[in-house]
Motif scaffolding. Structure first.
Motif, PDB file in Angstrom:
ATOM      1  N   MET A 158       0.811  -1.206   0.000  1.00 38.13           N
ATOM      2  CA  MET A 158       0.000   0.000   0.000  1.00 38.13           C
ATOM      3  C   MET A 158       0.848   1.261   0.000  1.00 38.13           C
ATOM      4  O   MET A 158       0.357   2.343   0.186  1.00 38.13           O
ATOM      5  N   SER A 175       1.689  -3.054  -6.798  1.00 37.91           N
ATOM      6  CA  SER A 175       1.645  -2.397  -5.492  1.00 37.91           C
ATOM      7  C   SER A 175       2.522  -3.136  -4.489  1.00 37.91           C
ATOM      8  O   SER A 175       2.392  -4.346  -4.315  1.00 37.91           O
ATOM      9  N   ARG A 186       3.521  -3.516  -0.526  1.00 37.81           N
ATOM     10  CA  ARG A 186       2.957  -3.247   0.791  1.00 37.81           C
ATOM     11  C   ARG A 186       4.074  -3.109   1.812  1.00 37.81           C
ATOM     12  O   ARG A 186       4.769  -4.074   2.122  1.00 37.81           O
ATOM     13  N   GLU A 189       4.719  -2.549   5.544  1.00 37.15           N
ATOM     14  CA  GLU A 189       3.935  -2.690   6.772  1.00 37.15           C
ATOM     15  C   GLU A 189       4.762  -3.441   7.798  1.00 37.15           C
ATOM     16  O   GLU A 189       5.783  -4.055   7.470  1.00 37.15           O
ATOM     17  N   THR A 228      -1.722 -11.189   6.977  1.00 37.22           N
ATOM     18  CA  THR A 228      -2.400 -10.975   5.698  1.00 37.22           C
ATOM     19  C   THR A 228      -2.872 -12.305   5.132  1.00 37.22           C
ATOM     20  O   THR A 228      -2.168 -13.313   5.209  1.00 37.22           O
ATOM     21  N   ASP A 277      -6.345  -7.834   4.736  1.00 37.38           N
ATOM     22  CA  ASP A 277      -5.707  -7.526   6.004  1.00 37.38           C
ATOM     23  C   ASP A 277      -6.534  -8.167   7.124  1.00 37.38           C
ATOM     24  O   ASP A 277      -7.715  -7.856   7.280  1.00 37.38           O
ATOM     25  N   TRP A 280      -5.524  -3.274   0.193  1.00 36.93           N
ATOM     26  CA  TRP A 280      -4.832  -2.155  -0.433  1.00 36.93           C
ATOM     27  C   TRP A 280      -4.857  -2.265  -1.955  1.00 36.93           C
ATOM     28  O   TRP A 280      -4.475  -1.331  -2.637  1.00 36.93           O
TER      29      TRP A 280
END
Length: 237
Positions: free
Chosen positions: A1, A17, A19, A21, A27, A45, A52
């Motif tokens: 994201m 994309s 992510r 995090e 996930t 999530d 995302w």
């Protein structure tokens, strides 16, 4: 994201994309979901239940980035998850309609990149930002390769550096394919480790996964790479 690229092709496009995090954030890999009669595919999530990046079986895809234009002061709590807001947008015919009616009071700032694409027709390519006070919606150029970086992790100077990396990469690889763009997302490019395209920051923050949607003549392939667990998933729509 936190890092999103869009690359047009002769017969479609690539949406990719990354992510960024905390590694402890669980996930669920991408799978088919049905929400209010709409079929979607997306990774989930586990904590907030949102996502995302998602693709609809109606020729629409959307990606979410945390933050709007600049980093913001985080509140103790928010009314609703941004990942659920992304899913809600699929209930509407367009982002113009969605942006007009959605109630974002108490929602943390975000950016949504949305593309409605059917074979031979591209009806809408938009960037929708919520800065915590105001909504900002603009039309994007479907013919132009673009990159977005999360404002919560990367300030304006770093975003410009990442954009320059992407533009140089586009010039180098004129015949773009999925493997090349995945390599861009999964390679260190010489920036500070906490600012690079594949990053590792403080408090266990790192690039956890890379998701890619490839639209080609009406066919859609969703590729998902779980970097933390070294697993890959490929799903068609």
């Amino acid at each position: 994201m936190c890092t999103v690229t869009y690359i047009p092709t002769l017969d479609g496009f690539y949406f990719t994309s990354s992510r960024d995090e905390k590694a402890s954030r669980a996930t669920i890999p991408p799978m088919k979901h049905r929400i209010d009669g709409i079929d979607l595919i997306y990774p989930k999530d586990e904590i907030a239940g949102g996502t995302w990046i998602a693709a609809g079986y109606n020729g629409r895809t959307a990606c979410l980035l945390n933050g709007a234009f600049h980093n913001h002061v985080k509140q103790k709590s928010y009314r609703r998850s941004r990942g659920l807001i992304l899913l809600e947008s699929f209930k509407h015919k367009s982002m113009y309609e969605f942006s007009n009616v959605v109630n974002l009071n108490g929602v943390e700032p975000f950016t949504i990149i949305s593309l409605i694409h059917l074979p031979g027709i591209t009806s809408e390519f938009t960037e929708f930002r919520w800065d915590g006070t105001s909504k900002h919606l603009r039309q994007l150029d479907i013919r132009k390769s673009q990159i977005w970086s999360s404002a919560t992790l990367y300030n304006s100077k770093i975003q410009l550096q990442r954009t320059a990396l992407f533009e140089d990469w586009i010039k180098k690889f004129k015949d773009v394919n999925g493997r090349n763009i995945l390599a861009f997302h999964s390679t260190k490019h010489g920036l500070n480790v906490s600012h690079d395209i594949i990053m590792k920051g403080e408090d266990d923050l790192m690039t956890l996964s890379i998701s890619q949607l490839h639209f080609n003549n009406g066919n859609v392939v969703f590729k998902y790479y779980d970097i933390l667990n070294d697993k890959a998933y490929v799903t068609g729509l």
